[in-house]
Design a protein around this motif. Sequence first.
Motif, PDB file in Angstrom:
ATOM      1  N   HIS A 195       0.884  -1.135  -0.044  1.00 49.30           N
ATOM      2  CA  HIS A 195      -0.016   0.034   0.272  1.00 49.30           C
ATOM      3  C   HIS A 195       0.887   1.237  -0.037  1.00 49.30           C
ATOM      4  CE1 HIS A 195      -4.325  -1.301   0.259  1.00 49.30           C
ATOM      5  NE2 HIS A 195      -3.707  -2.034   1.034  1.00 49.30           N
ATOM      6  N   HIS A 253       2.615   1.897  -3.423  1.00 50.77           N
ATOM      7  CA  HIS A 253       1.457   2.109  -4.453  1.00 50.77           C
ATOM      8  C   HIS A 253       1.383   3.599  -4.271  1.00 50.77           C
ATOM      9  CE1 HIS A 253      -2.879   2.605  -5.439  1.00 50.77           C
ATOM     10  NE2 HIS A 253      -2.165   2.098  -6.628  1.00 50.77           N
ATOM     11  N   ASN A 254       0.787   3.971  -2.976  1.00 55.22           N
ATOM     12  CA  ASN A 254       0.622   5.317  -2.446  1.00 55.22           C
ATOM     13  C   ASN A 254       1.560   6.224  -3.165  1.00 55.22           C
ATOM     14  OD1 ASN A 254      -1.924   4.514  -1.515  1.00 55.22           O
ATOM     15  ND2 ASN A 254      -1.184   4.724   0.251  1.00 55.22           N
ATOM     16  N   ALA A 256       4.089   5.963  -5.504  1.00 56.78           N
ATOM     17  CA  ALA A 256       3.984   5.728  -6.957  1.00 56.78           C
ATOM     18  C   ALA A 256       2.936   6.632  -7.271  1.00 56.78           C
ATOM     19  CB  ALA A 256       4.094   4.158  -7.293  1.00 56.78           C
ATOM     20  N   THR A 257       1.712   6.472  -6.787  1.00 56.53           N
ATOM     21  CA  THR A 257       0.705   7.361  -7.338  1.00 56.53           C
ATOM     22  C   THR A 257       0.579   8.757  -7.185  1.00 56.53           C
ATOM     23  OG1 THR A 257      -0.773   5.138  -7.032  1.00 56.53           O
ATOM     24  CG2 THR A 257      -2.028   7.495  -7.304  1.00 56.53           C
ATOM     25  N   THR A 258       1.268   9.052  -5.909  1.00 54.27           N
ATOM     26  CA  THR A 258       1.455  10.617  -5.582  1.00 54.27           C
ATOM     27  C   THR A 258       2.388  11.069  -6.414  1.00 54.27           C
ATOM     28  OG1 THR A 258       0.790  10.166  -3.262  1.00 54.27           O
ATOM     29  CG2 THR A 258       2.184  11.878  -3.716  1.00 54.27           C
ATOM     30  N   SER A 312       3.368  10.056  -9.538  1.00 49.26           N
ATOM     31  CA  SER A 312       2.957   9.673 -10.763  1.00 49.26           C
ATOM     32  C   SER A 312       3.098  10.744 -11.834  1.00 49.26           C
ATOM     33  CB  SER A 312       1.478   9.042 -11.045  1.00 49.26           C
ATOM     34  OG  SER A 312       0.651   9.993 -10.871  1.00 49.26           O
ATOM     35  N   ASP A 313       3.676  10.410 -13.072  1.00 48.22           N
ATOM     36  CA  ASP A 313       3.727  11.281 -14.008  1.00 48.22           C
ATOM     37  C   ASP A 313       3.497  10.559 -15.391  1.00 48.22           C
ATOM     38  OD1 ASP A 313       5.266  12.341 -16.391  1.00 48.22           O
ATOM     39  OD2 ASP A 313       6.665  13.609 -14.937  1.00 48.22           O
ATOM     40  N   CYS A 323       6.721   5.277 -15.431  1.00 45.78           N
ATOM     41  CA  CYS A 323       5.988   4.097 -14.959  1.00 45.78           C
ATOM     42  C   CYS A 323       6.533   3.295 -14.012  1.00 45.78           C
ATOM     43  CB  CYS A 323       5.796   3.211 -16.287  1.00 45.78           C
ATOM     44  SG  CYS A 323       7.244   2.491 -17.096  1.00 45.78           S
ATOM     45  N   PRO A 354      -4.311  -3.305 -12.453  1.00 46.62           N
ATOM     46  CA  PRO A 354      -4.167  -2.161 -11.296  1.00 46.62           C
ATOM     47  C   PRO A 354      -3.962  -2.519 -10.105  1.00 46.62           C
ATOM     48  CG  PRO A 354      -6.508  -2.629 -11.946  1.00 46.62           C
ATOM     49  CD  PRO A 354      -5.546  -3.467 -12.967  1.00 46.62           C
ATOM     50  N   SER A 391      -4.876  -1.255  -7.337  1.00 47.43           N
ATOM     51  CA  SER A 391      -5.906  -0.600  -6.595  1.00 47.43           C
ATOM     52  C   SER A 391      -6.716  -1.609  -5.647  1.00 47.43           C
ATOM     53  CB  SER A 391      -6.960   0.347  -7.075  1.00 47.43           C
ATOM     54  OG  SER A 391      -7.693  -0.582  -8.145  1.00 47.43           O
TER      55      SER A 391
END
Length: 110
Positions: free
Chosen positions: A53, A56-57, A59-61, A63-64, A68, A106, A108
């Motif tokens: 988690h 993932h958080n 990488a998502t925060t 993200s560009d 990747c 994904p 998520s």
Amino acid sequence: PTIGANVDGCIVCTPHATHFQIGEELLREGEKRGKPMNILMEKPMTTNVRQAHSLHNLATTLSDPKGCFLVNHSANFRTQARTAREIVLSGKIGKIRHVTGFMASPLSWI
């Protein structure tokens, strides 16, 4: 550890217990440079759900669209992959000239 200035991507294929720390350091390095660090991480992504988690958080925060973060989910030894290989090698479908494949999931669901 120092990450070379010209490095913009990395494949993480180290012992599983190191994946979280290495992934986090790579993502933070990309953030520090102001450009994404492209990461292909062998599975498992981490050794526990909390770390997954967290990574993932992060990488998502960070993200560009130009970067990747991928977790490899190799299918080389699945029955379907072996069967496809046998069919190609047998020549039943003729000479292969081009193949395109894509498999994604994904994060998520974690």
